[in-house]
Design an enzyme around this catalytic site. Structure first.
Site, PDB file in Angstrom:
ATOM      1  N   ASP A 127       2.906  -9.537  17.321  1.00 35.56           N
ATOM      2  CA  ASP A 127       2.576  -9.398  15.890  1.00 35.56           C
ATOM      3  C   ASP A 127       1.848  -8.071  15.661  1.00 35.56           C
ATOM      4  O   ASP A 127       2.174  -7.312  14.735  1.00 35.56           O
ATOM      5  CB  ASP A 127       1.675 -10.573  15.511  1.00 35.56           C
ATOM      6  CG  ASP A 127       1.478 -10.715  14.006  1.00 35.56           C
ATOM      7  OD1 ASP A 127       0.485 -11.345  13.601  1.00 35.56           O
ATOM      8  OD2 ASP A 127       2.298 -10.180  13.242  1.00 35.56           O
ATOM      9  N   LYS A 151      12.072 -15.895  26.862  1.00 39.38           N
ATOM     10  CA  LYS A 151      13.173 -15.938  27.846  1.00 39.38           C
ATOM     11  C   LYS A 151      12.679 -16.284  29.253  1.00 39.38           C
ATOM     12  O   LYS A 151      13.295 -17.026  29.980  1.00 39.38           O
ATOM     13  CB  LYS A 151      13.897 -14.588  27.906  1.00 39.38           C
ATOM     14  CG  LYS A 151      14.191 -13.931  26.570  1.00 39.38           C
ATOM     15  CD  LYS A 151      15.228 -14.643  25.748  1.00 39.38           C
ATOM     16  CE  LYS A 151      16.646 -14.327  26.170  1.00 39.38           C
ATOM     17  NZ  LYS A 151      17.610 -14.963  25.268  1.00 39.38           N
ATOM     18  N   ARG A 172       9.826  -2.408   0.123  1.00 41.80           N
ATOM     19  CA  ARG A 172       8.568  -2.676   0.848  1.00 41.80           C
ATOM     20  C   ARG A 172       8.769  -3.691   1.965  1.00 41.80           C
ATOM     21  O   ARG A 172       7.803  -4.207   2.537  1.00 41.80           O
ATOM     22  CB  ARG A 172       7.482  -3.141  -0.127  1.00 41.80           C
ATOM     23  CG  ARG A 172       7.806  -4.423  -0.866  1.00 41.80           C
ATOM     24  CD  ARG A 172       6.791  -4.634  -2.016  1.00 41.80           C
ATOM     25  NE  ARG A 172       7.164  -5.812  -2.778  1.00 41.80           N
ATOM     26  CZ  ARG A 172       6.548  -6.995  -2.671  1.00 41.80           C
ATOM     27  NH1 ARG A 172       5.545  -7.124  -1.831  1.00 41.80           N
ATOM     28  NH2 ARG A 172       6.936  -8.015  -3.394  1.00 41.80           N
ATOM     29  N   LYS A 173      10.016  -3.965   2.288  1.00 45.21           N
ATOM     30  CA  LYS A 173      10.293  -4.873   3.404  1.00 45.21           C
ATOM     31  C   LYS A 173      10.699  -4.062   4.633  1.00 45.21           C
ATOM     32  O   LYS A 173      11.550  -3.169   4.548  1.00 45.21           O
ATOM     33  CB  LYS A 173      11.458  -5.811   3.039  1.00 45.21           C
ATOM     34  CG  LYS A 173      11.102  -6.812   1.974  1.00 45.21           C
ATOM     35  CD  LYS A 173      12.153  -7.889   1.886  1.00 45.21           C
ATOM     36  CE  LYS A 173      13.491  -7.338   1.421  1.00 45.21           C
ATOM     37  NZ  LYS A 173      14.456  -8.431   1.199  1.00 45.21           N
TER      38      LYS A 173
HETATM   39  C1  LIG Z   1      -0.628  -4.014  11.961  1.00 42.26           C
HETATM   40  C2  LIG Z   1      -0.525  -4.380  10.485  1.00 42.26           C
HETATM   41  C3  LIG Z   1      -1.891  -4.368   9.856  1.00 42.26           C
HETATM   42  C4  LIG Z   1      -1.908  -4.450   8.301  1.00 42.26           C
HETATM   43  C5  LIG Z   1      -3.330  -4.205   7.766  1.00 42.26           C
HETATM   44  C6  LIG Z   1      -3.493  -2.756   7.382  1.00 42.26           C
HETATM   45  C7  LIG Z   1      -4.544  -2.017   7.716  1.00 42.26           C
HETATM   46  C8  LIG Z   1      -5.647  -2.518   8.593  1.00 42.26           C
HETATM   47  C9  LIG Z   1      -5.909  -1.539   9.706  1.00 42.26           C
HETATM   48  C10 LIG Z   1      -5.473  -1.755  10.933  1.00 42.26           C
HETATM   49  C11 LIG Z   1      -4.669  -2.982  11.309  1.00 42.26           C
HETATM   50  C12 LIG Z   1      -4.823  -3.262  12.759  1.00 42.26           C
HETATM   51  C13 LIG Z   1      -4.525  -4.442  13.243  1.00 42.26           C
HETATM   52  C14 LIG Z   1      -4.062  -5.651  12.466  1.00 42.26           C
HETATM   53  C15 LIG Z   1      -3.585  -6.605  13.500  1.00 42.26           C
HETATM   54  C16 LIG Z   1      -2.676  -7.543  13.313  1.00 42.26           C
HETATM   55  C17 LIG Z   1      -2.092  -7.820  11.983  1.00 42.26           C
HETATM   56  C18 LIG Z   1      -0.624  -8.136  12.212  1.00 42.26           C
HETATM   57  C19 LIG Z   1      -0.012  -8.569  10.916  1.00 42.26           C
HETATM   58  C20 LIG Z   1      -0.453  -9.959  10.548  1.00 42.26           C
HETATM   59  O1  LIG Z   1      -0.623 -10.839  11.348  1.00 42.26           O
HETATM   60  S1  LIG Z   1      -0.672 -10.282   8.878  1.00 42.26           S
HETATM   61  C21 LIG Z   1      -1.259 -11.930   8.817  1.00 42.26           C
HETATM   62  C22 LIG Z   1      -0.134 -12.955   8.755  1.00 42.26           C
HETATM   63  N1  LIG Z   1       0.631 -12.826   7.546  1.00 42.26           N
HETATM   64  C23 LIG Z   1       0.190 -13.312   6.353  1.00 42.26           C
HETATM   65  O2  LIG Z   1      -0.879 -13.875   6.242  1.00 42.26           O
HETATM   66  C24 LIG Z   1       1.104 -13.081   5.170  1.00 42.26           C
HETATM   67  C25 LIG Z   1       1.079 -14.282   4.197  1.00 42.26           C
HETATM   68  N2  LIG Z   1       2.195 -14.121   3.266  1.00 42.26           N
HETATM   69  C26 LIG Z   1       2.048 -13.348   2.158  1.00 42.26           C
HETATM   70  O3  LIG Z   1       1.001 -12.812   1.878  1.00 42.26           O
HETATM   71  C27 LIG Z   1       3.261 -13.200   1.296  1.00 42.26           C
HETATM   72  O4  LIG Z   1       4.194 -14.217   1.543  1.00 42.26           O
HETATM   73  C28 LIG Z   1       3.950 -11.824   1.526  1.00 42.26           C
HETATM   74  C29 LIG Z   1       2.993 -10.705   1.181  1.00 42.26           C
HETATM   75  C30 LIG Z   1       4.418 -11.721   2.961  1.00 42.26           C
HETATM   76  C31 LIG Z   1       5.178 -11.747   0.631  1.00 42.26           C
HETATM   77  O5  LIG Z   1       4.772 -12.245  -0.612  1.00 42.26           O
HETATM   78  P1  LIG Z   1       4.975 -11.351  -1.948  1.00 42.26           P
HETATM   79  O6  LIG Z   1       4.594 -12.237  -3.089  1.00 42.26           O
HETATM   80  O7  LIG Z   1       4.290 -10.057  -1.834  1.00 42.26           O
HETATM   81  O8  LIG Z   1       6.512 -11.061  -1.948  1.00 42.26           O
HETATM   82  P2  LIG Z   1       7.675 -12.022  -2.455  1.00 42.26           P
HETATM   83  O9  LIG Z   1       7.409 -13.451  -2.123  1.00 42.26           O
HETATM   84  O10 LIG Z   1       7.957 -11.687  -3.878  1.00 42.26           O
HETATM   85  O11 LIG Z   1       8.873 -11.550  -1.527  1.00 42.26           O
HETATM   86  C32 LIG Z   1       9.140 -10.128  -1.514  1.00 42.26           C
HETATM   87  C33 LIG Z   1      10.374  -9.965  -0.696  1.00 42.26           C
HETATM   88  O12 LIG Z   1      10.083 -10.337   0.654  1.00 42.26           O
HETATM   89  C34 LIG Z   1      10.967 -11.393   1.046  1.00 42.26           C
HETATM   90  N3  LIG Z   1      10.217 -12.337   1.879  1.00 42.26           N
HETATM   91  C35 LIG Z   1       9.036 -12.917   1.581  1.00 42.26           C
HETATM   92  N4  LIG Z   1       8.666 -13.746   2.576  1.00 42.26           N
HETATM   93  C36 LIG Z   1       9.669 -13.683   3.510  1.00 42.26           C
HETATM   94  C37 LIG Z   1       9.897 -14.303   4.755  1.00 42.26           C
HETATM   95  N5  LIG Z   1       9.010 -15.175   5.264  1.00 42.26           N
HETATM   96  N6  LIG Z   1      10.997 -13.996   5.457  1.00 42.26           N
HETATM   97  C38 LIG Z   1      11.887 -13.135   4.944  1.00 42.26           C
HETATM   98  N7  LIG Z   1      11.756 -12.510   3.782  1.00 42.26           N
HETATM   99  C39 LIG Z   1      10.654 -12.792   3.059  1.00 42.26           C
HETATM  100  C40 LIG Z   1      11.423 -12.066  -0.219  1.00 42.26           C
HETATM  101  O13 LIG Z   1      12.699 -12.675  -0.028  1.00 42.26           O
HETATM  102  C41 LIG Z   1      11.525 -10.895  -1.163  1.00 42.26           C
HETATM  103  O14 LIG Z   1      12.695 -10.182  -0.848  1.00 42.26           O
HETATM  104  P3  LIG Z   1      13.653  -9.694  -2.090  1.00 42.26           P
HETATM  105  O15 LIG Z   1      12.738  -8.837  -2.950  1.00 42.26           O
HETATM  106  O16 LIG Z   1      14.769  -8.970  -1.442  1.00 42.26           O
HETATM  107  O17 LIG Z   1      14.026 -10.975  -2.789  1.00 42.26           O
END
Ligand SMILES: CCCCC/C=C\C/C=C\C/C=C\C/C=C\CCCC(=O)SCCNC(=O)CCNC(=O)[C@H](O)C(C)(C)COP(=O)(O)OP(=O)(O)OC[C@H]1O[C@@H](n2cnc3c(N)ncnc32)[C@H](O)[C@@H]1OP(=O)(O)O
Length: 193
Positions: A127, A151, A172-173
């Site tokens: 992740d 695997k 943004r995907k």
């Molecule tokens: C390394 C990344 C760090 C990011 C942080 C940034 C800076 C921090 C600094 C350093 C970071 C360092 C380390 C961080 C370490 C690890 C982090 C790793 C990442 C994680 O561990 S993070 C936690 C787990 N994560 C969540 O806690 C997310 C919960 N969730 C949501 O927050 C919403 O669910 C969201 C935002 C995902 C989407 O929600 P939304 O409302 O913005 O978008 P919406 O639903 O409208 O969908 C828009 C389009 O995405 C498609 N879509 C949506 N869901 C899908 C799915 N499951 N599969 C396939 N497609 C999907 C739709 O189909 C549509 O596609 P289309 O537009 O084509 O129809």
């Protein structure tokens, strides 16, 4: 040892420490060599996110009043273990190829089945590595979906190499694939998207 000292918060953990095995050191040196021509870059890694690193993200997802107290105690999960006991890792990125490689030595506190790496620990580092691959382009990203095929089991305390590759971006995907291989590259342990 207190983790919250000012010095510790700004300490870059993505560097060798005495708990590293020879295998991890060799891989580190190999990748540091690749950084010499600028094609690869070692990514520093801290126990806490840089202040304001994702303030708009926090504003959107978290209650600002609780934020300060919460984040002051927070640790990045993969950097919350004593040296050598959890995830000893370094990530390198190649932005031209849209790749992130993570070299990892899993510590004894990541055990699942006896003698094996916990599946959740494997998911965690996948992740973080795949997330970082997306983050290099998307700046602030959240994992929406993570599919993994285990695997071959990963022996506890072994050294593995993760390879994350951005496959596609649609607005943004971001679609990223990630594999986990043994340090010698001969065994494919895990495949993920
Ligand atoms: C390394 C990344 C760090 C990011 C942080 C940034 C800076 C921090 C600094 C350093 C970071 C360092 C380390 C961080 C370490 C690890 C982090 C790793 C990442 C994680 O561990 S993070 C936690 C787990 N994560 C969540 O806690 C997310 C919960 N969730 C949501 O927050 C919403 O669910 C969201 C935002 C995902 C989407 O929600 P939304 O409302 O913005 O978008 P919406 O639903 O409208 O969908 C828009 C389009 O995405 C498609 N879509 C949506 N869901 C899908 C799915 N499951 N599969 C396939 N497609 C999907 C739709 O189909 C549509 O596609 P289309 O537009 O084509 O129809």
């Amino acid at each position: 040892r207190s983790f919250s000292s000012e010095k510790d918060i700004h300490k870059d953990y993505a560097v060798p420490n005495p708990t590293w095995s020879e295998d991890l050191r060799l891989l580190y040196e190999q990748f540091m060599k690749k950084c010499e021509d600028g094609s690869w870059e070692r990514l520093p890694s801290y126990r806490q996110h840089p202040a304001g690193g994702c303030s708009d993200f926090q504003a959107r997802h978290l209650d600002p009043s609780a934020m300060k107290e919460l984040t002051s105690r927070a640790r990045l999960f993969t950097r919350s273990f004593e040296d050598g006991l959890g995830f000893e890792y370094v990530m390198f990125c190649n932005d031209a190829e849209k790749r992130v490689v993570c070299i990892l030595q899993g510590g004894p506190h990541l055990q699942g089945m006896p003698g094996l790496f916990h599946g959740g620990a494997i998911l965690t580092i996948i992740d973080a590595t795949a997330g970082m691959c997306a983050k290099r382009i998307g700046k602030v990203v959240l994992t929406a979906n993570l599919n993994v095929n285990f695997k071959r089991p990963i022996p506890l305390c072994s050294v593995v190499v993760l390879n994350a590759q951005l496959e596609k971006a649609e607005g943004r995907k971001f679609f990223v694939s990630c594999t986990v291989h043994s340090g010698d590259g001969r065994t494919l342990h895990t495949e993920a998207t």
